[in-house]
Design a protein around this motif. Structure first.
Motif, PDB file in Angstrom:
ATOM      1  N   LYS A 148      27.415 -16.479  -1.130  1.00 18.04           N
ATOM      2  CA  LYS A 148      27.280 -15.549  -2.367  1.00 18.04           C
ATOM      3  C   LYS A 148      25.556 -15.586  -2.843  1.00 18.04           C
ATOM      4  CE  LYS A 148      29.128 -13.079  -6.394  1.00 18.04           C
ATOM      5  NZ  LYS A 148      30.188 -12.976  -7.208  1.00 18.04           N
ATOM      6  N   ASN A 149      25.247 -16.839  -3.245  1.00 13.47           N
ATOM      7  CA  ASN A 149      23.970 -17.182  -3.588  1.00 13.47           C
ATOM      8  C   ASN A 149      23.085 -16.835  -2.253  1.00 13.47           C
ATOM      9  OD1 ASN A 149      24.805 -17.897  -5.879  1.00 13.47           O
ATOM     10  ND2 ASN A 149      24.949 -20.061  -5.628  1.00 13.47           N
ATOM     11  N   LEU A 150      23.453 -17.340  -1.096  1.00  9.65           N
ATOM     12  CA  LEU A 150      22.472 -16.973   0.124  1.00  9.65           C
ATOM     13  C   LEU A 150      22.317 -15.716   0.211  1.00  9.65           C
ATOM     14  CD1 LEU A 150      24.083 -19.763   2.441  1.00  9.65           C
ATOM     15  CD2 LEU A 150      21.627 -19.737   1.395  1.00  9.65           C
ATOM     16  N   PHE A 151      23.223 -14.510   0.049  1.00 12.26           N
ATOM     17  CA  PHE A 151      23.189 -13.365   0.261  1.00 12.26           C
ATOM     18  C   PHE A 151      22.371 -12.783  -0.766  1.00 12.26           C
ATOM     19  CE2 PHE A 151      26.758 -13.464   3.208  1.00 12.26           C
ATOM     20  CZ  PHE A 151      26.308 -12.389   4.346  1.00 12.26           C
ATOM     21  N   ARG A 152      22.468 -13.307  -2.062  1.00 13.23           N
ATOM     22  CA  ARG A 152      21.578 -12.855  -3.234  1.00 13.23           C
ATOM     23  C   ARG A 152      20.168 -13.076  -2.615  1.00 13.23           C
ATOM     24  NH1 ARG A 152      25.205 -14.537  -7.987  1.00 13.23           N
ATOM     25  NH2 ARG A 152      26.235 -12.447  -8.505  1.00 13.23           N
ATOM     26  N   GLU A 153      19.997 -14.468  -2.312  1.00  3.94           N
ATOM     27  CA  GLU A 153      18.362 -14.920  -2.031  1.00  3.94           C
ATOM     28  C   GLU A 153      18.022 -13.852  -0.937  1.00  3.94           C
ATOM     29  OE1 GLU A 153      16.358 -17.021  -3.609  1.00  3.94           O
ATOM     30  OE2 GLU A 153      18.144 -16.943  -5.062  1.00  3.94           O
ATOM     31  N   ARG A 154      18.811 -13.608   0.006  1.00  3.12           N
ATOM     32  CA  ARG A 154      18.301 -12.834   1.079  1.00  3.12           C
ATOM     33  C   ARG A 154      17.918 -11.249   0.675  1.00  3.12           C
ATOM     34  NH1 ARG A 154      22.355 -10.233   4.511  1.00  3.12           N
ATOM     35  NH2 ARG A 154      21.024  -9.219   6.028  1.00  3.12           N
ATOM     36  N   GLU A 155      18.822 -10.774  -0.219  1.00  2.00           N
ATOM     37  CA  GLU A 155      18.688  -9.389  -0.688  1.00  2.00           C
ATOM     38  C   GLU A 155      17.674  -9.392  -1.494  1.00  2.00           C
ATOM     39  OE1 GLU A 155      21.305  -8.090  -3.918  1.00  2.00           O
ATOM     40  OE2 GLU A 155      21.488  -6.072  -2.973  1.00  2.00           O
ATOM     41  N   LYS A 156      17.073 -10.493  -2.268  1.00  2.18           N
ATOM     42  CA  LYS A 156      15.990 -10.497  -3.099  1.00  2.18           C
ATOM     43  C   LYS A 156      14.733 -10.582  -2.384  1.00  2.18           C
ATOM     44  CE  LYS A 156      16.071 -13.465  -6.623  1.00  2.18           C
ATOM     45  NZ  LYS A 156      15.679 -14.877  -7.206  1.00  2.18           N
ATOM     46  N   ALA A 157      14.716 -11.264  -1.153  1.00  2.17           N
ATOM     47  CA  ALA A 157      13.690 -11.270  -0.458  1.00  2.17           C
ATOM     48  C   ALA A 157      13.399  -9.942   0.403  1.00  2.17           C
ATOM     49  CB  ALA A 157      13.955 -12.578   0.734  1.00  2.17           C
ATOM     50  N   LEU A 158      14.462  -9.324   0.813  1.00  2.00           N
ATOM     51  CA  LEU A 158      14.420  -8.004   1.493  1.00  2.00           C
ATOM     52  C   LEU A 158      13.820  -7.035   0.429  1.00  2.00           C
ATOM     53  CD1 LEU A 158      15.040  -6.750   4.073  1.00  2.00           C
ATOM     54  CD2 LEU A 158      17.201  -6.166   3.476  1.00  2.00           C
ATOM     55  N   THR A 159      14.209  -7.149  -0.655  1.00  2.00           N
ATOM     56  CA  THR A 159      13.956  -6.201  -1.487  1.00  2.00           C
ATOM     57  C   THR A 159      12.285  -6.242  -2.092  1.00  2.00           C
ATOM     58  OG1 THR A 159      16.067  -6.090  -2.892  1.00  2.00           O
ATOM     59  CG2 THR A 159      14.125  -5.328  -3.966  1.00  2.00           C
ATOM     60  N   THR A 160      11.833  -7.558  -1.888  1.00  2.00           N
ATOM     61  CA  THR A 160      10.521  -7.869  -2.069  1.00  2.00           C
ATOM     62  C   THR A 160       9.694  -7.434  -0.874  1.00  2.00           C
ATOM     63  OG1 THR A 160      10.990  -9.615  -3.554  1.00  2.00           O
ATOM     64  CG2 THR A 160       8.615  -9.836  -2.483  1.00  2.00           C
ATOM     65  N   THR A 161      10.262  -7.280   0.406  1.00  2.00           N
ATOM     66  CA  THR A 161       9.670  -6.917   1.493  1.00  2.00           C
ATOM     67  C   THR A 161       9.582  -5.524   1.477  1.00  2.00           C
ATOM     68  OG1 THR A 161      10.511  -8.899   2.797  1.00  2.00           O
ATOM     69  CG2 THR A 161       9.882  -7.128   3.761  1.00  2.00           C
ATOM     70  N   ILE A 162      10.548  -4.867   1.052  1.00  2.00           N
ATOM     71  CA  ILE A 162      10.519  -3.376   1.120  1.00  2.00           C
ATOM     72  C   ILE A 162       9.563  -2.828  -0.013  1.00  2.00           C
ATOM     73  CG2 ILE A 162      12.232  -1.366   0.355  1.00  2.00           C
ATOM     74  CD1 ILE A 162      14.333  -2.915   1.646  1.00  2.00           C
ATOM     75  N   LYS A 163       9.569  -3.571  -1.347  1.00  2.00           N
ATOM     76  CA  LYS A 163       8.452  -3.064  -2.067  1.00  2.00           C
ATOM     77  C   LYS A 163       7.016  -3.253  -1.630  1.00  2.00           C
ATOM     78  CE  LYS A 163      11.069  -4.031  -6.381  1.00  2.00           C
ATOM     79  NZ  LYS A 163      11.442  -5.062  -7.627  1.00  2.00           N
ATOM     80  N   ASP A 164       6.929  -4.449  -0.889  1.00  2.00           N
ATOM     81  CA  ASP A 164       5.369  -4.708  -0.397  1.00  2.00           C
ATOM     82  C   ASP A 164       5.368  -3.558   0.646  1.00  2.00           C
ATOM     83  OD1 ASP A 164       5.192  -6.738  -1.808  1.00  2.00           O
ATOM     84  OD2 ASP A 164       5.778  -8.172  -0.200  1.00  2.00           O
ATOM     85  N   SER A 165       6.254  -3.103   1.498  1.00  2.00           N
ATOM     86  CA  SER A 165       6.108  -2.054   2.508  1.00  2.00           C
ATOM     87  C   SER A 165       5.873  -0.822   1.954  1.00  2.00           C
ATOM     88  CB  SER A 165       7.548  -1.958   3.244  1.00  2.00           C
ATOM     89  OG  SER A 165       7.627  -1.147   4.419  1.00  2.00           O
ATOM     90  N   ASN A 166       6.703  -0.647   0.809  1.00  2.00           N
ATOM     91  CA  ASN A 166       6.352   0.795   0.029  1.00  2.00           C
ATOM     92  C   ASN A 166       4.871   0.911  -0.516  1.00  2.00           C
ATOM     93  OD1 ASN A 166       8.897   1.544   0.206  1.00  2.00           O
ATOM     94  ND2 ASN A 166       9.600   0.794  -1.847  1.00  2.00           N
ATOM     95  N   CYS A 167       4.281  -0.161  -0.878  1.00  2.00           N
ATOM     96  CA  CYS A 167       2.853  -0.186  -1.112  1.00  2.00           C
ATOM     97  C   CYS A 167       2.014   0.202   0.059  1.00  2.00           C
ATOM     98  CB  CYS A 167       2.521  -1.458  -1.718  1.00  2.00           C
ATOM     99  SG  CYS A 167       3.217  -1.813  -3.501  1.00  2.00           S
ATOM    100  N   ALA A 168       2.522  -0.519   0.904  1.00  2.00           N
ATOM    101  CA  ALA A 168       1.695  -0.223   2.304  1.00  2.00           C
ATOM    102  C   ALA A 168       1.733   1.149   2.898  1.00  2.00           C
ATOM    103  CB  ALA A 168       2.027  -1.096   3.544  1.00  2.00           C
ATOM    104  N   ASN A 169       3.030   1.708   2.576  1.00  2.00           N
ATOM    105  CA  ASN A 169       3.374   3.119   2.931  1.00  2.00           C
ATOM    106  C   ASN A 169       2.717   4.089   2.039  1.00  2.00           C
ATOM    107  OD1 ASN A 169       4.888   1.984   5.240  1.00  2.00           O
ATOM    108  ND2 ASN A 169       6.808   2.611   3.764  1.00  2.00           N
ATOM    109  N   ASN A 170       2.542   3.604   0.754  1.00  2.00           N
ATOM    110  CA  ASN A 170       1.751   4.519   0.120  1.00  2.00           C
ATOM    111  C   ASN A 170       0.485   4.474   0.399  1.00  2.00           C
ATOM    112  OD1 ASN A 170       3.993   5.386  -1.362  1.00  2.00           O
ATOM    113  ND2 ASN A 170       3.776   3.771  -3.165  1.00  2.00           N
ATOM    114  N   PHE A 171      -0.360   3.536   0.655  1.00  2.00           N
ATOM    115  CA  PHE A 171      -1.566   3.312   0.966  1.00  2.00           C
ATOM    116  C   PHE A 171      -2.097   4.015   2.379  1.00  2.00           C
ATOM    117  CE2 PHE A 171      -5.054   0.870   3.366  1.00  2.00           C
ATOM    118  CZ  PHE A 171      -6.137   1.253   2.396  1.00  2.00           C
ATOM    119  N   GLU A 172      -0.942   3.952   3.315  1.00  2.00           N
ATOM    120  CA  GLU A 172      -0.893   4.657   4.444  1.00  2.00           C
ATOM    121  C   GLU A 172      -1.001   6.042   4.312  1.00  2.00           C
ATOM    122  OE1 GLU A 172       2.052   3.273   7.324  1.00  2.00           O
ATOM    123  OE2 GLU A 172       0.929   1.294   7.347  1.00  2.00           O
ATOM    124  N   HIS A 173      -0.245   6.643   3.573  1.00  2.00           N
ATOM    125  CA  HIS A 173       0.067   7.841   3.075  1.00  2.00           C
ATOM    126  C   HIS A 173      -1.190   8.479   2.533  1.00  2.00           C
ATOM    127  CE1 HIS A 173       1.303  11.608   0.726  1.00  2.00           C
ATOM    128  NE2 HIS A 173       1.802  11.816   1.814  1.00  2.00           N
TER     129      HIS A 173
END
Length: 190
Positions: A148-173
């Motif tokens: 459960k803790n490993l999945f939480r860490e993975r989800e947190k990392a993925l969420t951070t990646t998506i947020k970073d990706s959203n910033c990049a997508n907004n910049f590209e847009h």
């Protein structure tokens, strides 16, 4: 020049759509990760109430998975002064009732009462008869918490990646919109 502008416009549209598709895929992936599955885990235990011995308990035990949250099999065994079974109770329970400090054997008058807890399917087949067999076993619970803790860490990392990706997508847009407007202005000038 017009063909060059048009090809640049098409490539910008393609880049923006691809980035948006990746963002949507990643967002759907995070939403589908459900940590509550770990909390729904239940063990299957032998269940009997006020039975005279272990053999009868196991023969007529209720055989169904415990309720969600009941991750332990609890066994209470009372013996007379000769070690003969007087009472056997087996049930599903939560980690609040099954704790290391609540397991073991005590002598009350001329009887011995032993309690054990375990978290694997049918792990309460045998009854505790002394301090060696009155055990607390939480191997599965520990592994479940680790996962459960490993999945939480993975989800947190993925969420951070998506947020970073959203910033990049907004910049590209924003670049796409600026390029599109400049292209329109240049086309109007021609």
């Amino acid at each position: 020049i017009v063909m060059f502008r048009l090809s640049m416009l098409i490539s910008c549209i393609f880049m923006t759509n691809t980035a948006m598709e990746e963002k949507n895929l990643a967002a759907n992936y995070v939403d589908s990760t459900d940590l509550s599955d770990f909390d729904k885990y239940a063990v299957t235990c032998y269940i009997c109430v006020n039975v005279s011995d272990n053999l009868i308990c196991n023969q007529f035990a209720i055989d169904r998975p415990c309720k969600p949250g009941e991750t332990f099999c609890h066994t209470l065994h009372i013996m007379d002064s000769k070690g003969t079974s007087v009472l056997v109770n087996k049930k599903c329970t939560t980690d609040k009732e099954c704790q290391r400090n609540k397991v073991g054997c005590v002598e009350i008058d001329s009887q011995t009462m032993c309690v054990s807890c375990c978290d694997q399917n049918y792990c309460n087949m045998n009854v505790p008869t002394n301090s060696t067999t009155a055990v607390f076993d939480d191997k599965i619970s520990k592994m479940r918490m680790l996962a459960k803790n490993l999945f939480r860490e993975r989800e947190k990392a993925l969420t951070t990646t998506i947020k970073d990706s959203n910033c990049a997508n907004n910049f590209e847009h924003d670049i796409f919109v600026a390029y599109f407007l400049i292209s329109l202005l240049l086309m109007a000038c021609i």
